[in-house]
Write a protein that holds these residues in place. Structure first.
Motif, PDB file in Angstrom:
ATOM      1  N   PRO A   1      12.007  17.469   1.830  1.00  0.00           N
ATOM      2  CA  PRO A   1      12.461  16.353   1.498  1.00  0.00           C
ATOM      3  C   PRO A   1      13.725  16.091   0.319  1.00  0.00           C
ATOM      4  N   ASN A   2      14.605  15.337   0.657  1.00  0.00           N
ATOM      5  CA  ASN A   2      15.863  15.191  -0.049  1.00  0.00           C
ATOM      6  C   ASN A   2      16.067  13.553  -0.572  1.00  0.00           C
ATOM      7  N   GLY A   3      15.287  12.635   0.029  1.00  0.00           N
ATOM      8  CA  GLY A   3      15.577  11.144  -0.346  1.00  0.00           C
ATOM      9  C   GLY A   3      16.732  10.765   0.566  1.00  0.00           C
ATOM     10  N   PHE A   4      17.317  11.660   1.426  1.00  0.00           N
ATOM     11  CA  PHE A   4      18.384  11.077   2.290  1.00  0.00           C
ATOM     12  C   PHE A   4      18.198  11.142   3.826  1.00  0.00           C
TER      13      PHE A   4
ATOM     14  N   HIS B   1      10.518   1.981   5.873  1.00  0.00           N
ATOM     15  CA  HIS B   1      11.603   2.930   5.864  1.00  0.00           C
ATOM     16  C   HIS B   1      12.411   2.651   7.251  1.00  0.00           C
TER      17      HIS B   1
ATOM     18  N   ARG C   1      15.055   3.925   1.903  1.00  0.00           N
ATOM     19  CA  ARG C   1      14.185   4.241   0.836  1.00  0.00           C
ATOM     20  C   ARG C   1      13.212   5.550   0.921  1.00  0.00           C
TER      21      ARG C   1
ATOM     22  N   ASP D   1      13.506   8.399  -0.541  1.00  0.00           N
ATOM     23  CA  ASP D   1      12.794   8.905  -1.877  1.00  0.00           C
ATOM     24  C   ASP D   1      11.262   8.492  -1.951  1.00  0.00           C
ATOM     25  N   GLU D   2      10.778   7.357  -1.607  1.00  0.00           N
ATOM     26  CA  GLU D   2       9.623   6.806  -2.009  1.00  0.00           C
ATOM     27  C   GLU D   2       8.577   7.273  -0.986  1.00  0.00           C
TER      28      GLU D   2
END
Length: 423
Positions: free
Chosen positions: A255-258, A198, A221, A223-224
């Motif tokens: 968590p929003n992936g950004f 990450h 990444r 979002d993972e």
């Protein structure tokens, strides 16, 4: 909890059976010494399992329960190992002096060093000592426990009568290997892999008030990353003077992936220095940890209660929880209500309700204390039919738990968590 109790109980039976089949020692004192030593070794293995941060256990029990089990298991461990040392020395005094025992029997000095280290870690973990130590100091001293584990295991291999049997050797090597493997895997290899994957770094440092700051952390990444609202990480900021310090901070945004965001109040050296971090600083995290998530919701109605900076995981949870949500936000002063505007915006978007309770700790109205049972009942009359998520300073949490108990809110509907980990 039942699974852990079953696991420990079944292994106690196996250890007792191995002890019996190995045959008696030269006298009763040595037999007692052997038995307490074997039980102590098993609890030491169990202690490793409790601190390995196994995700399956963490998600089901939460750090608070695991830390409590770790503490009580540690107390029993210390007493068993002290009893082991006393019984063995007493049982051998008729044939050798303590000096001969220390220098002439393989592994005895290693065992003594392990015992001293374990007792030392136990002392600094006591509540009265823990309050006087900075988190970083306490965490560093706890690392000596791993040296004690190595010394204790090598002692058991060297002189353990139970290692003379093939089945016993297989059993002990297996449980020690699994426990140590869990520690290395979940506390070293998994964090290294995730941080390499990450590539986290500080994107922005945003003051929220004179003593509260938010850090925005970005990476690849995201979002993972297997994290949920309400969980926390152990954060290390890889800059001079901070890289070796790990501090627990929960996410203050779902968590929003950004990006990930943590919001912290300047309470110690670790949190006070966050404001001085520079954009671009590399970040190393361990986690996520915690069971303080929406997965615990069992009822259509939810009551969120936050106090002070304890609002951070509650703020994140507000985005994920479903159903009829009411939030009570307790602060001493209006200026302490950090993230209030965000809470109101999220509540508006999700159809939730946020109520600010402001005043000194003894503030009261016609219904008594602001978080007392009568006022809680007036504010949320159907609290008994809701899941309750509670986070704040320990005195506030204890007071609210008492109020909820008086209101007959079932304990299984009340969710709170200790946002730190045993080391």
């Amino acid at each position: 909890m039942i699974a852990l109790a079953t696991l420990l109980g079944s292994n106690l039976v196996v250890v007792t059976w191995l002890y019996v089949t190995a045959g008696p020692s030269a006298n009763a004192l040595l037999s007692l010494g052997r038995l307490t030593g074997l039980y102590g070794a098993l609890l030491l293995v169990f202690q490793l399992l409790l601190i390995a941060r196994v995700p399956w256990l963490d998600r089901r029990l939460g750090p608070g329960v695991l830390t409590s089990l770790h503490r009580w298991n540690g107390v029993a461990l210390v007493w068993l190992l002290v009893a082991h040392a006393v019984f063995v020395v007493a049982g051998l005094l008729d044939r050798m002096t303590p000096w001969t025992l220390a220098l002439g029997v393989t592994g005895v000095l290693r065992a003594f060093a392990a015992l001293v280290l374990i007792i030392g870690v136990g002392v600094v973990s006591a509540r009265w000592a823990r309050r006087k130590l900075a988190y970083e100091t306490w965490h560093f001293l706890h690392l000596y426990a791993y040296m004690a584990v190595v010394l204790a295991f090598s002692h058991q291999i060297a002189v353990g009568q139970s290692f003379n049997d093939g089945i016993a050797r297989f059993y002990w090597w297996t449980i020690w290997g699994l426990a140590l493997g869990a520690v290395v895997g979940f506390r070293v290899l998994v964090p290294l892999w995730r941080n390499w994957k990450h590539q986290l770094k500080v994107e922005a440092v945003v003051p929220e008030s004179e003593d509260v700051v938010s850090l925005y952390v970005t990476g690849r990444r995201l979002d993972e990353l297997p994290v949920r609202a309400g969980q926390f990480f152990l954060w290390r900021f890889l800059v001079p003077g901070r890289w070796w310090k790990a501090n627990p901070f929960s996410l203050s945004v779902a968590p929003n992936g950004f990006y990930l965001r943590l919001t912290a109040k300047a309470l110690g050296d670790g949190s006070a220095g966050l404001r001085q971090l520079k954009v671009g600083a590399r970040v190393f995290v361990e986690g996520p940890y915690g069971a303080f998530t929406a997965s615990r919701q069992r009822h259509p109605g939810v009551l969120l209660i936050a106090g002070g900076v304890g609002v951070t995981p509650i703020r994140a949870l507000l985005e994920e929880l479903n159903g009829d949500v009411v939030m009570l936000y307790r602060v001493n002063r209006l200026e302490d209500a950090v993230l209030l505007n965000e809470l109101l915006d999220v509540a508006y978007q999700r159809g939730a309700e946020v109520r600010l309770l402001c005043g000194p700790p003894d503030a009261a109205n016609s219904n008594g204390l602001l978080l007392g049972p009568r006022n809680l009942d007036a504010l949320v009359p159907d609290a008994r039919d809701r899941d309750v998520f509670l986070c704040g300073p320990p005195p506030m949490v204890r007071a609210v738990l008492e109020s909820l108990k008086e209101l007959d809110v079932p304990p299984q509907q009340v969710h709170t968590e200790r946002f730190s980990l045993a080391s």
